[in-house]
Write a protein that holds these residues in place. Structure first.
Motif, PDB file in Angstrom:
ATOM      1  N   GLU A   2       0.905  -1.250   0.063  1.00 41.66           N
ATOM      2  CA  GLU A   2       0.162   0.120   0.034  1.00 41.66           C
ATOM      3  C   GLU A   2       0.808   1.367   0.152  1.00 41.66           C
ATOM      4  N   ALA A  16      -3.698   0.561  -3.247  1.00 43.93           N
ATOM      5  CA  ALA A  16      -3.071  -0.687  -3.270  1.00 43.93           C
ATOM      6  C   ALA A  16      -2.166  -0.847  -4.691  1.00 43.93           C
ATOM      7  N   ARG A  18       0.449  -3.326  -7.013  1.00 42.38           N
ATOM      8  CA  ARG A  18       0.500  -4.628  -7.344  1.00 42.38           C
ATOM      9  C   ARG A  18       1.451  -4.713  -8.521  1.00 42.38           C
ATOM     10  N   TRP A  23       3.105  -2.205 -13.307  1.00 42.97           N
ATOM     11  CA  TRP A  23       2.490  -1.926 -12.100  1.00 42.97           C
ATOM     12  C   TRP A  23       1.178  -1.418 -12.120  1.00 42.97           C
TER      13      TRP A  23
END
Length: 368
Positions: A2, A16, A18, A23
């Motif tokens: 985060e 968030a 990831r 990305w």
């Protein structure tokens, strides 16, 4: 993972992030944490803590995604927060105090009158046995955390507003306006100095010898602590960069930047091609005036913060032991216990600040 950022608008944002083929960043939560602008943020393996001009420290549980409570020990703006491992938090404020908190029970173990003026910055040695602090009394102070006392005081010509240990703990740096002084631990003497054009707002160690620096402009600069030379200058934003964060993932150095125009950007840094600058991984617009930034890493075994490599390894065995520590271990407790008990003011779980609630009630009554 985060991205967490605070702003002038009293809000803590969570996004968030990831890693995939590319990305991605998606909004996760918005927490109205304070009644004044946020000044600093820190993270450990579970919690995000924020400091504010409203003189409180708010705790946010990242596992449960809920507000966990508030710490009310300080009188004055919270200026700096730093976790050590999973068991302790240090806080500094404009009241001149440094408070040591147990993060298991969220109680104040010790309150130290650290500076005659404001505490502007603090940094914990990777071993957890020493802490450095600077303040508006033009001093740099070394604290023995094993015994909970002052170990050394160095007078400075000007007020320093940033202090930071290197990841291996062999050197530390201070920032005075736009000047960076590099100190060697064993001699406590300056081994190098360099200056930038603008006032420095944030500084991070990428490795033991490479510093990332942001100032009052849109450029990130990378400096060598060995040669004190600028290795690279890179335009990262269209406005002033307020904060930098960095971590390492699977050998990849990731730089995260927060700008006053509301943008948070993630960058890839190839140390072998540092002169080529950074490559953008992703970005998000918070549409707020950002003030502080951190990255909460939910997979500590796979992802390590570059600034906490040594601290993580030295703390691993300590987490299973009692917090009242034995000889040559980090103590961080008030021996008498009386001061900590008398001064402890903490609101946990469902407890909330009385002032905001009263304000809300008044607004409701007036609107009715």
């Amino acid at each position: 993972m985060e991205l967490v950022a605070g702003c002038y608008e009293q809000v803590l944002f969570g996004f968030a992030a990831r890693p995939a083929e590319s990305w991605t960043v998606a909004p996760d939560f918005t927490h109205h944490a304070h009644t004044a602008s946020l000044s600093t943020v820190a993270v450990n393996n579970r919690y995000v803590v924020t400091g504010s001009r409203d003189e409180t420290i708010q705790i946010y549980d990242m596992k449960k995604k809920i507000e966990h409570g508030a710490l009310l020990q300080h009188n004055g703006t919270i200026t700096c927060l730093e976790f050590y491992g999973t068991a302790h938090l240090l806080s500094g404020a404009e009241d001149g105090l440094i408070c040591i908190w147990n993060t298991k029970r969220w109680e104040c173990l010790k309150s130290i009158k650290a500076h005659k003026g404001h505490v502007t910055s603090l940094s914990i040695h990777p071993s957890g046995k020493l802490c450095l602090s600077v303040g508006t009394d033009k001093t740099l102070r070394t604290w023995n955390l094993v015994e909970g006392r002052s170990a050394f005081i160095k007078n400075l010509k000007q007020n320093a507003h940033i202090i930071k240990w290197s990841p291996n703990g062999e050197k530390y740096v201070t920032v005075i306006t736009n000047k960076v002084d590099i100190y060697k631990l064993d001699t406590a003497s300056i081994t190098g100095t360099f200056t930038t054009e603008k006032r420095i707002s944030s500084l991070r160690f990428i490795t033991d010898s490479i510093l990332a620096i942001a100032g009052g402009d849109e450029i990130i600069r990378f400096y060598s602590c060995d040669s004190q030379k600028c290795l690279c200058e890179f335009k990262a934003h269209e406005n002033r960069i307020k904060d930098i964060y960095s971590f390492e993932r699977e050998g990849q150095h990731v730089i995260v930047t927060a700008c006053s125009d509301g943008y948070i950007k993630m960058w890839n840094l190839d140390l072998n091609k540092i002169k080529d600058g950074l490559s953008l991984l992703c970005e998000v617009n918070t549409k707020a005036r950002l003030t502080c930034l951190a990255v909460w890493l939910d997979r500590a075994s796979e992802i390590k913060e570059t600034s906490d490599k040594v601290a993580t390894s030295s703390q691993a065995n300590e987490d299973e032991k009692p917090s009242t520590v034995r000889k040559n271990k980090v103590c961080w407790t008030d021996k008498s216990g009386k001061t900590a008990k008398r001064k402890r003011k903490i609101a946990l779980e469902k407890q909330k600040l009385e002032a905001p609630l009263q304000k809300k009630k008044k607004k409701r009554n007036s609107s009715a």
